[in-house]
Design a protein around this motif. Structure first.
Motif, PDB file in Angstrom:
ATOM      1  N   LYS A 261       2.949  -0.815 -10.205  1.00  0.00           N
ATOM      2  CA  LYS A 261       3.553  -0.810  -8.874  1.00  0.00           C
ATOM      3  C   LYS A 261       4.101  -2.194  -8.531  1.00  0.00           C
ATOM      4  O   LYS A 261       5.193  -2.331  -7.989  1.00  0.00           O
ATOM      5  N   ASN A 262       3.312  -3.233  -8.824  1.00  0.00           N
ATOM      6  CA  ASN A 262       3.771  -4.590  -8.540  1.00  0.00           C
ATOM      7  C   ASN A 262       5.031  -4.945  -9.322  1.00  0.00           C
ATOM      8  O   ASN A 262       5.919  -5.621  -8.817  1.00  0.00           O
ATOM      9  N   LEU A 263       5.087  -4.488 -10.560  1.00  0.00           N
ATOM     10  CA  LEU A 263       6.226  -4.814 -11.413  1.00  0.00           C
ATOM     11  C   LEU A 263       7.485  -4.044 -11.039  1.00  0.00           C
ATOM     12  O   LEU A 263       8.555  -4.296 -11.584  1.00  0.00           O
ATOM     13  N   SER A 264       7.356  -3.101 -10.099  1.00  0.00           N
ATOM     14  CA  SER A 264       8.541  -2.370  -9.647  1.00  0.00           C
ATOM     15  C   SER A 264       9.249  -3.084  -8.500  1.00  0.00           C
ATOM     16  O   SER A 264      10.303  -2.642  -8.042  1.00  0.00           O
ATOM     17  N   CYS A 265       8.659  -4.193  -8.000  1.00  0.00           N
ATOM     18  CA  CYS A 265       9.315  -5.003  -6.963  1.00  0.00           C
ATOM     19  C   CYS A 265      10.484  -5.782  -7.575  1.00  0.00           C
ATOM     20  O   CYS A 265      10.532  -6.006  -8.782  1.00  0.00           O
ATOM     21  N   LYS A 266      11.389  -6.242  -6.728  1.00  0.00           N
ATOM     22  CA  LYS A 266      12.597  -6.904  -7.216  1.00  0.00           C
ATOM     23  C   LYS A 266      12.312  -8.222  -7.911  1.00  0.00           C
ATOM     24  O   LYS A 266      12.981  -8.588  -8.882  1.00  0.00           O
ATOM     25  N   ASN A 267      11.334  -8.989  -7.410  1.00  0.00           N
ATOM     26  CA  ASN A 267      11.073 -10.313  -7.971  1.00  0.00           C
ATOM     27  C   ASN A 267       9.625 -10.711  -7.719  1.00  0.00           C
ATOM     28  O   ASN A 267       8.879 -10.019  -7.003  1.00  0.00           O
ATOM     29  N   ILE A 268       9.213 -11.839  -8.287  1.00  0.00           N
ATOM     30  CA  ILE A 268       7.830 -12.295  -8.186  1.00  0.00           C
ATOM     31  C   ILE A 268       7.448 -12.615  -6.734  1.00  0.00           C
ATOM     32  O   ILE A 268       6.317 -12.373  -6.323  1.00  0.00           O
ATOM     33  N   GLY A 269       8.383 -13.130  -5.959  1.00  0.00           N
ATOM     34  CA  GLY A 269       8.081 -13.454  -4.565  1.00  0.00           C
ATOM     35  C   GLY A 269       7.671 -12.231  -3.778  1.00  0.00           C
ATOM     36  O   GLY A 269       6.683 -12.258  -3.026  1.00  0.00           O
ATOM     37  N   GLU A 270       8.403 -11.132  -3.944  1.00  0.00           N
ATOM     38  CA  GLU A 270       8.061  -9.900  -3.237  1.00  0.00           C
ATOM     39  C   GLU A 270       6.759  -9.302  -3.766  1.00  0.00           C
ATOM     40  O   GLU A 270       5.969  -8.759  -3.008  1.00  0.00           O
ATOM     41  N   ALA A 271       6.540  -9.408  -5.070  1.00  0.00           N
ATOM     42  CA  ALA A 271       5.302  -8.892  -5.647  1.00  0.00           C
ATOM     43  C   ALA A 271       4.090  -9.650  -5.109  1.00  0.00           C
ATOM     44  O   ALA A 271       3.038  -9.051  -4.832  1.00  0.00           O
ATOM     45  N   GLN A 272       4.207 -10.964  -4.953  1.00  0.00           N
ATOM     46  CA  GLN A 272       3.085 -11.740  -4.425  1.00  0.00           C
ATOM     47  C   GLN A 272       2.866 -11.460  -2.945  1.00  0.00           C
ATOM     48  O   GLN A 272       1.720 -11.398  -2.486  1.00  0.00           O
ATOM     49  N   LYS A 273       3.944 -11.282  -2.186  1.00  0.00           N
ATOM     50  CA  LYS A 273       3.781 -10.882  -0.785  1.00  0.00           C
ATOM     51  C   LYS A 273       3.024  -9.567  -0.704  1.00  0.00           C
ATOM     52  O   LYS A 273       2.157  -9.386   0.157  1.00  0.00           O
ATOM     53  N   ASN A 274       3.358  -8.662  -1.590  1.00  0.00           N
ATOM     54  CA  ASN A 274       2.659  -7.383  -1.656  1.00  0.00           C
ATOM     55  C   ASN A 274       1.169  -7.588  -1.910  1.00  0.00           C
ATOM     56  O   ASN A 274       0.322  -7.025  -1.207  1.00  0.00           O
ATOM     57  N   MET A 275       0.809  -8.415  -2.888  1.00  0.00           N
ATOM     58  CA  MET A 275      -0.591  -8.606  -3.247  1.00  0.00           C
ATOM     59  C   MET A 275      -1.400  -9.259  -2.136  1.00  0.00           C
ATOM     60  O   MET A 275      -2.530  -8.848  -1.843  1.00  0.00           O
ATOM     61  N   PHE A 276      -0.846 -10.268  -1.488  1.00  0.00           N
ATOM     62  CA  PHE A 276      -1.573 -10.955  -0.419  1.00  0.00           C
ATOM     63  C   PHE A 276      -1.755 -10.035   0.796  1.00  0.00           C
ATOM     64  O   PHE A 276      -2.812 -10.024   1.434  1.00  0.00           O
ATOM     65  N   THR A 277      -0.724  -9.254   1.118  1.00  0.00           N
ATOM     66  CA  THR A 277      -0.838  -8.291   2.219  1.00  0.00           C
ATOM     67  C   THR A 277      -1.866  -7.226   1.895  1.00  0.00           C
ATOM     68  O   THR A 277      -2.711  -6.878   2.727  1.00  0.00           O
ATOM     69  N   PHE A 278      -1.788  -6.725   0.690  1.00  0.00           N
ATOM     70  CA  PHE A 278      -2.736  -5.715   0.220  1.00  0.00           C
ATOM     71  C   PHE A 278      -4.170  -6.220   0.302  1.00  0.00           C
ATOM     72  O   PHE A 278      -5.078  -5.497   0.727  1.00  0.00           O
ATOM     73  N   THR A 279      -4.398  -7.472  -0.073  1.00  0.00           N
ATOM     74  CA  THR A 279      -5.745  -8.049  -0.049  1.00  0.00           C
ATOM     75  C   THR A 279      -6.325  -8.047   1.361  1.00  0.00           C
ATOM     76  O   THR A 279      -7.472  -7.646   1.582  1.00  0.00           O
ATOM     77  N   GLY A 280      -5.527  -8.494   2.333  1.00  0.00           N
ATOM     78  CA  GLY A 280      -6.008  -8.527   3.707  1.00  0.00           C
ATOM     79  C   GLY A 280      -6.351  -7.149   4.243  1.00  0.00           C
ATOM     80  O   GLY A 280      -7.408  -6.953   4.859  1.00  0.00           O
ATOM     81  N   ILE A 281      -5.475  -6.187   4.001  1.00  0.00           N
ATOM     82  CA  ILE A 281      -5.725  -4.819   4.475  1.00  0.00           C
ATOM     83  C   ILE A 281      -6.934  -4.225   3.779  1.00  0.00           C
ATOM     84  O   ILE A 281      -7.758  -3.535   4.387  1.00  0.00           O
TER      85      ILE A 281
END
Length: 498
Positions: A261-281
């Motif tokens: 799922k992470n690798l389906s994002c456009k770039n590493i910046g968006e993938a990391q935003k995804n991971m940090f948001t996911f962690t908080g939730i």
């Protein structure tokens, strides 16, 4: 709520998922869509949808159920804090590596770093681990549906499992990851909503305001979070924290399912935003799951509700559905059913897609340029998808005949054995830049390490002076694998900095 009503709701729910699948996959169902969602996923959809994939029916039922154990209570939150640390490591260390190498399967890193046999070994470990783990998760929900729905219609357990997997196959086999990004977002919405609504319904039943509910849980015998009393016990804080951290690095960062799922994002910046948001939730939602558990036991005590029995044994996994279906009104029952169904099928559909992707890429080489235009390549992918559905069916049937423990305990115990070698392989690859391995011996090391860990786990009290090994077993497994790889290592003159 009657069995017929529950069945109708489930059919409507799957009809909605099939409709979404047809809309999403209408403009494309090729392998690039199935494997990578055309590298065009929105990070916020991925972050939200990953909640449903990571939590599953295990968190929905088993985590609240275990709160009633005096030795556990909110102990699981220590593990969750470790999970958060592990997710930070994944976001800052592993994700940049995967994006830099432009991977479809994350195990391609092992091929470039250690060799083809090591690569196939890592991919095989994932296939075994994810098949078993996802089968456990689906099993948990199916036994609930069996007890509260399908037994009333005289439908055997095996048929219930088969129907569940057939439904999941029906809405995932065309669009794959592209479909799942959307359906998991919907299913996570149902899951999160059901947690908050369940708390509201139970608080209303207990005549408690939000503040009163907080105080009631806090003052109850179910809310102890931190255990520093005895380092020899399984609930000890540092064991849970470190175990949670390394389990997460392995089960998320080294797992094709979550990383796909992470690798389906456009770039590493968006993938990391995804991971940090996911962690908080993720951390926040687990607090609410544990609170649901405490409120369930408080409600059960007040109303004289006993823990359901299966084959003469109490099953805390079934306390939540027992109260939702038989002691609350129709609306809470529907909310629970949607949340439970969403939680587990979000995990299973994602797992089947990741298993299919890993086998097609790692063993059939479908991502290679020379294979992408072969005739019937999409049909071959469909056969692989069917094959893993059948395999998961068989695993669930076997597990149903053997299991007598809380599923949440079983899942993380199995993960300690199966994901430990992956942890060792990646640790060696990332840290030993000037060494590689004698590739042909790697499978042997990855078999020996879990066997040694099994011996240690079964005899830890005797060998280590009453010390009970718990989630830290995955660290031991990874270390044994790492040192085993050192024994079969050799210098390398190649550039291994990826």
């Amino acid at each position: 709520m009657s069995s017929t009503t529950i069945l109708i709701i489930i059919i409507i729910y799957f009809g909605l998922l099939l409709l979404i699948s047809n809309i999403v996959s209408k403009n494309g169902s090729d392998n690039d869509t199935f494997f990578k969602a055309n590298k065009n996923s929105k990070w916020y959809l991925v972050a939200f949808g990953m909640i449903g994939t990571a939590l599953s029916g295990v968190t929905f039922i088993s985590v609240p159920g275990e709160v009633g154990n005096p030795d556990l209570q909110f102990k699981y939150f220590q593990f969750v804090l470790g999970n958060a640390l592990g997710m930070i490591v994944v976001a800052t260390v592993l994700l940049p590596l995967y994006y830099r190498m432009n991977l479809t399967s994350i195990y391609s890193y092992i091929e470039k770093r250690l060799g083809i046999i090591s690569y196939k070994t890592a991919a095989s470990i994932f296939l075994i681990s994810r098949t078993i783990g996802s089968a456990f998760r689906l099993y948990l929900v199916v036994i609930v549906l069996q007890k509260f729905v399908f037994d009333d219609f005289g439908i055997p357990f095996a048929i219930t499992v088969l129907l569940s997997l057939a439904f999941i196959f029906a809405y995932t086999y065309r669009g794959g990851l592209k479909t799942i990004i959307i359906t998991d977002t919907l299913q996570t919405f149902f899951l999160v909503s059901s947690v908050f609504l369940t708390i509201i319904f139970i608080c209303n039943s207990l005549d408690l305001s939000a503040l009163e509910a907080f105080e009631t849980v806090k003052e109850s015998n179910y809310s102890k979070i931190f255990f520093f009393d005895d380092f020899q016990q399984g609930n000890y804080f540092w064991k849970q924290l470190l175990g949670g951290m390394f389990v997460t690095i392995a089960m998320i960062g080294l797992d094709q399912d979550l990383m796909q799922k992470n690798l389906s994002c456009k770039n590493i910046g968006e993938a990391q935003k995804n991971m940090f948001t996911f962690t908080g939730i993720f951390v926040l939602i687990n607090i609410f799951f544990l609170s649901v558990g405490a409120l369930l036991y408080i409600y059960a005590e007040k109303n004289g509700i006993a823990i359901p029995m299966v084959d003469g044994q109490p099953r805390t996994d079934l306390l939540f559905p027992e109260i939702a279906f038989h002691h609350l009104s129709i609306v809470p029952a529907v909310v629970f059913l949607l949340g439970l169904t969403a939680a587990t099928f979000a995990t299973t559909d994602s797992a089947l897609t990741a298993l299919t992707t890993s086998f097609c890429v790692d063993f059939l080489g479908m991502d290679k340029t020379e294979n992408q235009n072969k005739p019937n390549i999409v049909r071959t992918r469909h056969f692989v998808h069917v094959g893993f559905s059948i395999l998961m069916f068989l695993v669930i049937i076997i597990f149903n005949s053997l299991n007598d423990k809380s599923v949440v305990t079983m899942i993380f115990k199995v993960a300690s054995y199966t994901y430990g070698p992956l942890l060792g392989l990646y640790a060696f690859g990332l840290s030993m830049k000037n060494k590689t391995v004698h590739d042909k011996f790697v499978p042997l090391i990855c078999i020996i390490a879990p066997v040694i860990c099994l011996f240690i786990s079964q005899n830890s009290v005797l060998l280590l002076g009453n010390y009970k090994i718990d989630n830290e077993l995955i660290i031991v497994n990874g270390l044994i694998t790492f040192f085993g790889l050192l024994l079969i290592s050799k210098p390398t003159t190649e550039n291994t900095r990826f």
